[in-house]
Design a protein around this motif. Structure first.
Motif, PDB file in Angstrom:
ATOM      1  N   ALA A 169       8.398  30.741  61.225  1.00  0.00           N
ATOM      2  CA  ALA A 169       9.685  30.002  60.684  1.00  0.00           C
ATOM      3  C   ALA A 169      10.803  30.820  60.718  1.00  0.00           C
ATOM      4  CB  ALA A 169       9.213  29.343  59.412  1.00  0.00           C
ATOM      5  N   GLN A 170      10.891  32.286  60.284  1.00  0.00           N
ATOM      6  CA  GLN A 170      11.790  33.107  60.483  1.00  0.00           C
ATOM      7  C   GLN A 170      12.376  33.331  62.069  1.00  0.00           C
ATOM      8  OE1 GLN A 170      13.720  34.431  57.667  1.00  0.00           O
ATOM      9  NE2 GLN A 170      15.107  34.619  59.712  1.00  0.00           N
ATOM     10  N   ALA A 173      14.023  30.302  62.973  1.00  0.00           N
ATOM     11  CA  ALA A 173      15.271  30.260  62.474  1.00  0.00           C
ATOM     12  C   ALA A 173      16.439  31.072  63.246  1.00  0.00           C
ATOM     13  CB  ALA A 173      15.222  30.518  60.993  1.00  0.00           C
ATOM     14  N   GLY A 179      19.037  28.255  59.212  1.00  0.00           N
ATOM     15  CA  GLY A 179      18.483  28.902  57.985  1.00  0.00           C
ATOM     16  C   GLY A 179      17.059  28.900  57.834  1.00  0.00           C
ATOM     17  N   HIS A 180      16.598  29.846  57.157  1.00  0.00           N
ATOM     18  CA  HIS A 180      15.039  29.979  57.116  1.00  0.00           C
ATOM     19  C   HIS A 180      14.540  28.600  56.279  1.00  0.00           C
ATOM     20  CE1 HIS A 180      11.025  30.782  55.205  1.00  0.00           C
ATOM     21  NE2 HIS A 180      10.874  31.584  56.080  1.00  0.00           N
ATOM     22  N   LYS A 181      15.308  28.154  55.194  1.00  0.00           N
ATOM     23  CA  LYS A 181      14.960  27.144  54.410  1.00  0.00           C
ATOM     24  C   LYS A 181      14.979  25.986  55.136  1.00  0.00           C
ATOM     25  CE  LYS A 181      15.812  24.760  50.035  1.00  0.00           C
ATOM     26  NZ  LYS A 181      16.596  25.070  48.674  1.00  0.00           N
ATOM     27  N   THR A 182      16.059  25.673  56.174  1.00  0.00           N
ATOM     28  CA  THR A 182      16.126  24.526  56.813  1.00  0.00           C
ATOM     29  C   THR A 182      14.977  24.280  57.646  1.00  0.00           C
ATOM     30  OG1 THR A 182      18.569  24.551  56.855  1.00  0.00           O
ATOM     31  CG2 THR A 182      17.658  23.322  58.704  1.00  0.00           C
ATOM     32  N   ALA A 184      11.717  25.714  57.539  1.00  0.00           N
ATOM     33  CA  ALA A 184      10.859  25.178  56.502  1.00  0.00           C
ATOM     34  C   ALA A 184      10.714  23.779  56.087  1.00  0.00           C
ATOM     35  CB  ALA A 184      10.970  26.149  55.237  1.00  0.00           C
ATOM     36  N   ASN A 185      11.904  23.247  55.896  1.00  0.00           N
ATOM     37  CA  ASN A 185      12.033  21.686  55.507  1.00  0.00           C
ATOM     38  C   ASN A 185      11.523  20.598  57.020  1.00  0.00           C
ATOM     39  OD1 ASN A 185      12.587  22.124  52.939  1.00  0.00           O
ATOM     40  ND2 ASN A 185      15.065  22.052  53.289  1.00  0.00           N
ATOM     41  N   THR A 188       7.797  21.108  57.556  1.00  0.00           N
ATOM     42  CA  THR A 188       7.202  20.111  56.372  1.00  0.00           C
ATOM     43  C   THR A 188       7.270  18.854  56.991  1.00  0.00           C
ATOM     44  OG1 THR A 188       7.525  21.495  54.545  1.00  0.00           O
ATOM     45  CG2 THR A 188       7.078  19.508  54.133  1.00  0.00           C
TER      46      THR A 188
END
Length: 214
Positions: A169-170, A173, A179-182, A184-185, A188
């Motif tokens: 994921a990183q 990104a 962003g890493h969180k983006t 990850a979302n 999912t």
């Protein structure tokens, strides 16, 4: 004397762009008036130069080719975009045409096909290299997954492709400038839509669709 067709080249490899330029310069009908290495640059270059045609790869860092096509078409619905890609799989061809591209050929096609494709789309035709839209080995699972992928946004598709290729994921990104969180979302959402739980299963789907080699 007839005016030359003006073109811009979009590919993140300078050597590849140089090859494109030499190939097109070998004739007397097409003039390359600009080059870009990323989608963001391509959009600005298109607005500045207003070329007759854009010759574009799909695999680029940042925005990526599919999103670039979509944004250029949003700004100019008459834009003529020819995809020139290493990807020969039907899923890429379909997404590029749905995004607004008027042609699709692969980088291992015959050299004269590039000029032939540009001529065709300048005449208002849609040009797809022979055989790219055929998928005689498709099975029902692949068809189901392809239908789901067809509904993905360009960004979802890019994240799916990179995760399926084995990137973390990183790294996804970093490559897409998100962003890493983006990411990850997105991951999912993608797994939920495809009804899988792991990236290994994403890779298996990509293999079945011909996007990855076994």
């Amino acid at each position: 004397m007839n005016r030359k067709i003006t073109a811009i080249l979009v590919d993140d490899h300078a050597v590849v762009r140089a090859g494109f330029r030499m190939l097109l310069a070998s004739g007397d009908k097409i003039e390359v008036i600009g080059e870009a290495a990323r989608g963001e640059q391509a959009i600005q270059l298109y607005q500045d130069c207003r070329p007759d045609v854009v010759v574009m790869d799909l695999s680029m860092p940042g925005m990526g080719g599919l999103e670039t096509i979509r944004r250029i078409i949003q700004r100019d619905s008459a834009a003529l975009i020819l995809v020139f890609s290493v990807h020969h799989e039907q899923v890429y061809v379909g997404r590029a045409l749905n995004a607004g591209a008027k042609g699709y050929i692969t980088k291992n096609s015959a050299t004269e096909m590039l000029s032939e494709a540009i001529d065709a789309i300048m005449r208002g035709e849609v040009y797809v290299e022979c055989g790219l839209l055929k998928n005689p080995h498709a099975n029902s699972d692949a068809n189901d997954h392809q239908a789901v992928l067809a509904e993905f946004s360009p960004r979802e598709f890019d994240v799916f492709r990179l995760l399926a290729e084995g990137l973390t994921a990183q790294k996804v990104a970093d490559q897409l400038c998100l962003g890493h969180k983006t990411v990850a979302n997105y991951a999912t959402q993608i797994k939920k839509k495809l009804q899988v739980d792991t990236t290994t299963e994403l890779a298996h789907i990509a293999v079945n669709l011909g996007m990855l080699r076994r």
